[in-house]
Design an enzyme around this catalytic site. Structure first.
Site, PDB file in Angstrom:
ATOM      1  N   SER A 162       0.809  -1.217   0.000  1.00 55.32           N
ATOM      2  CA  SER A 162       0.000   0.000   0.000  1.00 55.32           C
ATOM      3  C   SER A 162       0.841   1.265   0.000  1.00 55.32           C
ATOM      4  O   SER A 162       1.934   1.319   0.576  1.00 55.32           O
ATOM      5  CB  SER A 162      -0.938   0.011   1.209  1.00 55.32           C
ATOM      6  OG  SER A 162      -0.208   0.034   2.419  1.00 55.32           O
ATOM      7  N   ASP A 221       6.695  -1.019  10.292  1.00 55.35           N
ATOM      8  CA  ASP A 221       7.262  -0.823   8.958  1.00 55.35           C
ATOM      9  C   ASP A 221       8.740  -0.438   9.044  1.00 55.35           C
ATOM     10  O   ASP A 221       9.568  -0.922   8.268  1.00 55.35           O
ATOM     11  CB  ASP A 221       6.490   0.259   8.212  1.00 55.35           C
ATOM     12  CG  ASP A 221       5.002  -0.048   8.107  1.00 55.35           C
ATOM     13  OD1 ASP A 221       4.636  -1.238   8.176  1.00 55.35           O
ATOM     14  OD2 ASP A 221       4.211   0.897   7.969  1.00 55.35           O
TER      15      ASP A 221
END
Length: 327
Positions: free
Chosen positions: A8, A257
């Site tokens: 994404s 992340d």
């Protein structure tokens, strides 16, 4: 090491609730929840799992290839990513959909309630890894992070067919993936990333035990929040690494992340798994102290000071020749 980071690319709308979610829930009314939270602030930031990981890898001079789909107003965000070392030439631009939106509410205990509008991400399955290789050259690893499920399956299958090692990071999409989709995404992965809750959800969705998962992956990395990281592999002792302590949490969005970026950079440099997790934890701490998953900058000397203070001279010594240098 050339890494394609698929997943994404989004805009994050981050809100802070000064109370605790659990205090608003009535145990005898959980079947009829209707809540509205008055928030203190709203921050609109750059985000998306793949973009966040690529940003971290770019800061470590890895020149990652970002693979995802965005809306027509990507220009400013694209310039930002390019300035931070990310190859955006393989990003698909939709003519009819807006860039994805992540809307997240965080309480004072760092618990989060979020929603995600896919938008242009629904077109990510149109991206062909073979075209990316033709444009950017051979790939050493394909990271498959949360994305449109069809795109996740396609990019995993293509990596297998092309003989490219891949890393599985299904995380937020586990809630909507079928058993067969989860199994497809995990089976044969060199690296599998989950957090503690996702590890249980993955086993439930896949209908596999921990041992059955470890039969099918190279290494399983589980982030444990303030408790650090656990690394498991078949017939190998578990490796545990503590988190960086005493960080004043500004916002937890993007912490995982950043960990993935640091971990993959270190294994790309050929460093031990323990050292890779230590670098991942150090990058996570940078994100946790800021609002926004790309609000941090990597300063090699400061990063090495943190590594030396928290993990000792060996960790700092192994990373010192690498941090800030070309991959």
């Amino acid at each position: 090491m050339r890494i394609a980071v698929t997943g994404s690319i989004a805009t994050d709308h981050l809100m802070a609730f000064p109370g605790r979610f659990v205090d608003q829930l009535l145990p005898d009314q959980l079947e009829h929840v209707s809540l509205s939270f008055l928030v203190d602030n709203l921050e609109v930031r750059r985000g998306g799992v793949a973009a966040n990981i690529a940003y971290g890898l770019g800061g470590l001079r890895f020149d990652p290839v970002l693979v995802g789909a965005v809306g027509p107003h990507f220009g400013e965000y694209e310039v930002w990513l390019k300035e931070h070392g990310v190859d955006t030439g393989s990003v698909h631009v939709s003519a009819g959909h807006q860039t994805a939106r992540f809307m997240c509410l965080t309480d004072r205990d760092s618990n989060q309630i979020a929603s995600f509008y896919a938008g242009a991400m629904a077109e990510a399955a149109e991206i062909d890894l073979r075209e990316i290789i033709a444009r950017s050259g051979p790939l050493d690893l394909v990271l498959v992070s949360p994305n449109d499920p069809a795109a996740m399956v396609r990019h995993t299958d293509q990596a297998r067919a092309l003989g490219i090692p891949f890393a599985a990071d299904p995380s937020q999409q586990l809630a909507r993936l079928s058993r067969d989709e989860v199994r497809t995404l995990v089976d044969g992965a060199r690296w599998l990333f989950t957090n503690e809750y996702e590890s249980a959800l993955l086993r439930e969705r896949a209908e596999w035990s921990t041992e059955e998962v470890l039969e099918r992956v190279g290494t399983w990395i589980t982030t444990l929040g303030a408790k650090g990281v656990r690394i498991d592999a078949k017939d190998e002792p578990t490796v545990s690494v503590a988190a960086v302590p005493d960080i004043e949490a500004a916002d937890p969005t993007g912490v995982g992340d950043a960990f993935r970026a640091g971990f993959l950079a270190a294994v790309g440099w050929g460093l031990p798994l323990e050292t890779a997790a230590q670098l991942g934890c150090a990058l996570s701490a940078l994100v946790l102290a800021e609002v926004g998953s790309q609000a941090y900058e990597i300063h090699p000397e400061r990063l090495l000071t943190t590594l030396r203070t928290v993990y000792g001279e060996r960790a700092a010594g192994l990373l010192e020749p690498k941090v800030g240098q070309s991959a």
